[in-house]
Design a protein around this motif. Structure first.
Motif, PDB file in Angstrom:
ATOM      1  N   SER A   1     -38.228 -11.007 -44.890  1.00 50.00           N
ATOM      2  CA  SER A   1     -38.378 -12.070 -43.901  1.00 50.00           C
ATOM      3  C   SER A   1     -39.850 -12.277 -43.559  1.00 50.00           C
ATOM      4  O   SER A   1     -40.358 -13.390 -43.526  1.00 50.00           O
ATOM      5  CB  SER A   1     -37.603 -11.707 -42.625  1.00 50.00           C
TER       6      SER A   1
ATOM      7  N   GLY B   1     -43.927 -14.010 -46.693  1.00 50.70           N
ATOM      8  CA  GLY B   1     -43.540 -15.359 -47.108  1.00 50.70           C
ATOM      9  C   GLY B   1     -44.768 -16.196 -47.403  1.00 50.70           C
ATOM     10  O   GLY B   1     -45.845 -15.666 -47.699  1.00 50.70           O
ATOM     11  N   LEU B   2     -44.577 -17.506 -47.297  1.00 52.55           N
ATOM     12  CA  LEU B   2     -45.704 -18.409 -47.542  1.00 52.55           C
ATOM     13  C   LEU B   2     -46.859 -18.073 -46.607  1.00 52.55           C
ATOM     14  O   LEU B   2     -48.019 -18.267 -46.943  1.00 52.55           O
ATOM     15  CB  LEU B   2     -45.258 -19.846 -47.328  1.00 52.55           C
TER      16      LEU B   2
ATOM     17  N   ASN C   1     -48.006 -15.220 -45.771  1.00 52.80           N
ATOM     18  CA  ASN C   1     -48.873 -14.165 -46.312  1.00 52.80           C
ATOM     19  C   ASN C   1     -49.667 -14.629 -47.510  1.00 52.80           C
ATOM     20  O   ASN C   1     -50.829 -14.301 -47.669  1.00 52.80           O
ATOM     21  CB  ASN C   1     -48.036 -12.977 -46.814  1.00 52.80           C
TER      22      ASN C   1
ATOM     23  N   ILE D   1     -37.963 -24.386 -38.152  1.00 49.39           N
ATOM     24  CA  ILE D   1     -38.876 -23.837 -39.159  1.00 49.39           C
ATOM     25  C   ILE D   1     -38.242 -23.954 -40.547  1.00 49.39           C
ATOM     26  O   ILE D   1     -38.877 -24.377 -41.504  1.00 49.39           O
ATOM     27  CB  ILE D   1     -39.250 -22.361 -38.860  1.00 49.39           C
TER      28      ILE D   1
ATOM     29  N   SER E   1     -46.549 -14.372 -39.275  1.00 46.76           N
ATOM     30  CA  SER E   1     -46.364 -13.583 -40.485  1.00 46.76           C
ATOM     31  C   SER E   1     -45.333 -12.479 -40.301  1.00 46.76           C
ATOM     32  O   SER E   1     -44.580 -12.163 -41.226  1.00 46.76           O
ATOM     33  CB  SER E   1     -47.714 -12.997 -40.916  1.00 46.76           C
TER      34      SER E   1
ATOM     35  N   SER F   1     -42.755 -12.676 -38.516  1.00 49.30           N
ATOM     36  CA  SER F   1     -41.468 -13.309 -38.148  1.00 49.30           C
ATOM     37  C   SER F   1     -41.045 -12.973 -36.718  1.00 49.30           C
ATOM     38  O   SER F   1     -39.874 -12.732 -36.451  1.00 49.30           O
ATOM     39  CB  SER F   1     -40.329 -12.884 -39.083  1.00 49.30           C
ATOM     40  N   LEU F   2     -42.011 -12.965 -35.792  1.00 49.27           N
ATOM     41  CA  LEU F   2     -41.671 -12.613 -34.415  1.00 49.27           C
ATOM     42  C   LEU F   2     -41.488 -13.862 -33.567  1.00 49.27           C
ATOM     43  O   LEU F   2     -41.956 -14.936 -33.917  1.00 49.27           O
ATOM     44  CB  LEU F   2     -42.787 -11.752 -33.813  1.00 49.27           C
TER      45      LEU F   2
ATOM     46  N   ALA G   1     -35.567 -13.313 -35.316  1.00 48.13           N
ATOM     47  CA  ALA G   1     -35.233 -12.893 -36.681  1.00 48.13           C
ATOM     48  C   ALA G   1     -35.158 -11.365 -36.741  1.00 48.13           C
ATOM     49  O   ALA G   1     -34.191 -10.797 -37.271  1.00 48.13           O
ATOM     50  CB  ALA G   1     -36.265 -13.418 -37.676  1.00 48.13           C
TER      51      ALA G   1
ATOM     52  N   SER H   1     -33.797 -15.307 -43.729  1.00 46.66           N
ATOM     53  CA  SER H   1     -33.764 -14.758 -42.363  1.00 46.66           C
ATOM     54  C   SER H   1     -33.669 -15.873 -41.331  1.00 46.66           C
ATOM     55  O   SER H   1     -33.029 -15.706 -40.290  1.00 46.66           O
ATOM     56  CB  SER H   1     -34.997 -13.888 -42.100  1.00 46.66           C
TER      57      SER H   1
ATOM     58  N   LEU I   1     -42.751 -20.607 -31.102  1.00 46.36           N
ATOM     59  CA  LEU I   1     -42.848 -19.163 -31.337  1.00 46.36           C
ATOM     60  C   LEU I   1     -43.618 -18.479 -30.216  1.00 46.36           C
ATOM     61  O   LEU I   1     -43.276 -17.372 -29.793  1.00 46.36           O
ATOM     62  CB  LEU I   1     -43.541 -18.868 -32.666  1.00 46.36           C
TER      63      LEU I   1
HETATM   64  N1  TRP Z   1     -42.872 -14.701 -41.773  1.00 49.29           N
HETATM   65  C1  TRP Z   1     -42.624 -15.707 -42.752  1.00 49.29           C
HETATM   66  C2  TRP Z   1     -43.923 -16.023 -43.463  1.00 49.29           C
HETATM   67  O1  TRP Z   1     -44.900 -15.353 -43.293  1.00 49.29           O
HETATM   68  C3  TRP Z   1     -41.995 -16.949 -42.181  1.00 49.29           C
HETATM   69  C4  TRP Z   1     -40.833 -16.661 -41.295  1.00 49.29           C
HETATM   70  C5  TRP Z   1     -39.609 -16.245 -41.656  1.00 49.29           C
HETATM   71  C6  TRP Z   1     -40.828 -16.703 -39.908  1.00 49.29           C
HETATM   72  N2  TRP Z   1     -38.842 -16.028 -40.560  1.00 49.29           N
HETATM   73  C7  TRP Z   1     -39.562 -16.308 -39.474  1.00 49.29           C
HETATM   74  C8  TRP Z   1     -41.800 -17.026 -38.998  1.00 49.29           C
HETATM   75  C9  TRP Z   1     -39.273 -16.217 -38.141  1.00 49.29           C
HETATM   76  C10 TRP Z   1     -41.502 -16.945 -37.654  1.00 49.29           C
HETATM   77  C11 TRP Z   1     -40.254 -16.539 -37.225  1.00 49.29           C
HETATM   78  O2  TRP Z   1     -43.995 -16.935 -44.234  1.00 49.29           O
END
Ligand code: TRP
Length: 444
Positions: free
Chosen positions: A22, A25-26, A28, A101, A219, A221-222, A226, A315, A384
């Motif tokens: 999760s 992702g894009l 990173n 998102i 990054s 996912s906070l 999730a 996720s 977020l």
């Molecule tokens: N973290 C993921 C990324 O870096 C994107 C992502 C997935 C996300 N689930 C999330 C971001 C929940 C915020 C909240 O690409």
């Protein structure tokens, strides 16, 4: 207690790979390297590491432990701890954010798949441009990506999400190492490394610290439940500290490795490293073009990027799915298809923006032009920050940080030494830092 059949990870490593999937992702592989490169190289990386450690890890642990303690989705978790109050609106915000998102993230992920197909056919970026040309085709790739996400999530926690994370995450790591090694042997590679990593502290400003903080939250996912939802599938004896720490280490490691993968090649072939967001779709393809065996490298790159994006969209979809399964007793299959369809419809305007269709390219709101950018601002930034701040306040004033720390310590005795710094971070550092991010987003 949630329904007994809501699902559970089969092992700690299952959770770690799914949650790292999760997080990785894009954000990173696409966003981190160009921001780091632009905003002070190694100095940005140091600021980012501090943000991850001081803010990201505490909020990650808080989210996971709230999930494990309640064994519920974001709405159910808040409702269980403080029933019948408006706190559940925070849970609904999390669901909307997940859907929001997912809708535009899948558009970019669809573009990644178009490039993957382009390279697989041997035609590279040019073929990808043809595949991805025009509104219909962009929508088809969006649909393809949503369908892939649905197919994984429909399998459930253990047989869908965990199984695919266990297959895909090692593939991602291996491909990444292969590409890094390939890049480091190119003549001139060290210049790229130096550009990415040499600290330039003169570039560190308030704005840079802010962008490091929000990058850390996105990054990891906070802020939209999730990690809470994934934590809710952990059993009562898994070590939360270890789980959270590994996810943070993987996510941060991959972000830095992505820089090591991209910049040596960019420099070796004399391209512009500061091209920002266009780096992966425009600059990298021309880098691959100049590279012997470039089509294979391009294929590997877009394959690993598709994998990273897929485990992230999974996720996002799972958060919304968990709510309907837990609270509304919908079947997983019905929910996943319905939510997937909603995400697709909501994603169409972003897709049309990507395809250059008016008025989606020219709509302006919140100082951002283009529908996709507006969605990113609204859900990927604003919501977020609001979500993370309210989640911190919920833990501080309603659930109580001590209880959160007890939940972690109950299966991680080694947490005792970190208890006080954790409590201080969640109680003071995190809410203040997130409030500052939020203020800057609102005032931007
Ligand atoms: N973290 C993921 C990324 O870096 C994107 C992502 C997935 C996300 N689930 C999330 C971001 C929940 C915020 C909240 O690409």
């Amino acid at each position: 207690m949630g329904a007994p059949d809501r699902g559970e990870w089969s092992s700690q490593i299952g959770f770690i790979l799914a949650a790292a999937g999760s997080a990785i992702g894009l954000g990173n592989i696409w966003r981190f390297p160009y921001i780091a490169g632009e905003q002070g190289g190694g100095a940005f990386v140091l600021v980012y590491l501090a943000c991850v450690l001081l803010l990201g890890l505490p909020v990650m642990l808080a989210e996971i432990s709230l999930g494990r303690a309640t064994q519920r989705n974001p709405v159910g978790a808040l409702e269980q701890i403080r029933p019948g109050t408006r706190w559940k609106l925070l849970g609904y915000l999390a669901l909307l954010t997940g859907l929001g998102i997912l809708s535009y993230y899948a558009v970019i992920a669809g573009k990644v798949v178009a490039y993957l197909v382009g390279y697989a056919s041997g035609g590279g970026a040019e073929a990808a441009g043809v595949l991805f040309g025009g509104p219909w085709k962009v929508c088809v790739f969006l649909l393809v990506f949503i369908v892939l996400t649905v197919l994984v999530v429909v399998g459930g926690v253990k047989h869908g999400i965990e199984r695919w994370a266990k297959i895909l995450m090692p593939v991602l790591l291996l491909m990444m190492f292969a590409l890094i090694v390939r890049g480091l042997f190119l003549p001139g590679a060290s210049e790229g490394l130096a550009w990415f990593l040499t600290p330039d502290f003169s570039k560190i400003s308030f704005e840079v610290v802010l962008s490091a903080m929000s990058q850390a939250f996105f990054s990891l996912s906070l802020g939209m439940g999730a990690m809470l939802t994934y934590g809710s599938y952990l059993s009562r004896h898994q070590n939360l500290l270890r789980c959270g720490a590994w996810v943070v280490v993987f996510d941060t490691g991959i972000a830095i490795l992505a820089g090591l993968m991209i910049f040596p090649a960019v420099f070796a072939l004399g391209h512009d490293p500061t091209s920002g967001p266009t780096l992966i779709f425009e600059v990298l393809p021309s880098v691959f073009l100049g590279l012997p065996g470039g089509v294979v490298v391009g294929f590997a790159f877009f394959f690993l990027l598709s994998v990273a994006a897929l485990t992230s969209t999974v996720s996002l979809l799972e958060v919304v799915t968990a709510y309907f399964v837990d609270e509304r007793s919908w079947s997983r299959t019905t929910t996943v298809i319905a939510v997937g369809a909603a995400a697709f419809l909501l994603g169409v305007p972003s897709a049309l923006n990507e395809a250059g269709v008016e008025p989606w390219t020219t709509v302006t709101a919140f100082g951002t032009t283009g529908f996709l950018g507006i969605m990113d601002f609204l859900w990927g930034n604003l919501s977020l920050a609001v979500g993370s701040l309210l989640l911190c306040l919920f833990v501080i004033f309603v659930w109580k940080v001590e209880r959160c720390a007890d939940e972690i310590e109950s299966t991680a005795p080694e947490f005792r030494r970190l208890r006080t710094p954790f409590i201080l971070a969640v109680r003071f550092l995190c809410p203040i830092a997130i409030a500052v991010i939020l203020a800057s987003i609102v005032l931007h």
